[in-house]
Design an enzyme around this catalytic site. Structure first.
Site: not given
Length: 133
Positions: A74, A94-96, A109
């Site tokens: 990502h 950071c963003h799962g 993501p």
């Protein structure tokens, strides 16, 4: 650059279920000595509806060792170790993004699987990461 083209890693002390992180070309690489359960989970997921379909056997030279570039696809964060994410694999803090026991993206993501760098086994206890120049 030539000095870092390849990295030799002694994996003789990496026990089943253990993962080490080594540097290669300034980037972290995970080397995981997978358990039979982790291998079985990865093979079972071969038939799942994967965002970036790849068979586990196409991502490993020896099924018991998984070698991955430890950078989320990502935005390049370093995922947390095996077992932290859903699907038994890796979690990017950071963003799962969640990756399975083969490093394939399963949720989140990230657009692609964790990258498998070029690597070979020099012998039973040595992994060579990168292509010789």
């Amino acid at each position: 650059v030539l000095a870092q083209a390849t990295t030799e890693v002694d994996i003789s002390a990496v026990t089943e279920g253990q993962m080490i992180t080594v540097p290669w070309q300034g980037k972290p690489v995970f080397i995981l000595h997978r358990t039979q359960e982790q291998i079985d989970q990865a093979k079972e997921a071969d038939s799942a509806n994967l965002p970036d379909p790849q068979l586990d056997k196409d991502r490993t030279t020896k099924p018991e060792f998984l070698v991955l570039l430890a950078l989320c696809t990502h935005l390049g964060c370093v995922p947390q170790p095996i077992g932290t994410g859903d699907f038994g694999g890796f979690l990017c803090p950071c963003h799962g993004s969640h990756y399975d026991t083969s490093g394939r993206i399963r949720q989140g993501p990230a657009p692609r699987n964790l990258e498998v760098p070029f690597y070979t086994f020099k012998d039973d206890t040595t992994v060579v990461i990168g292509k010789p120049v």
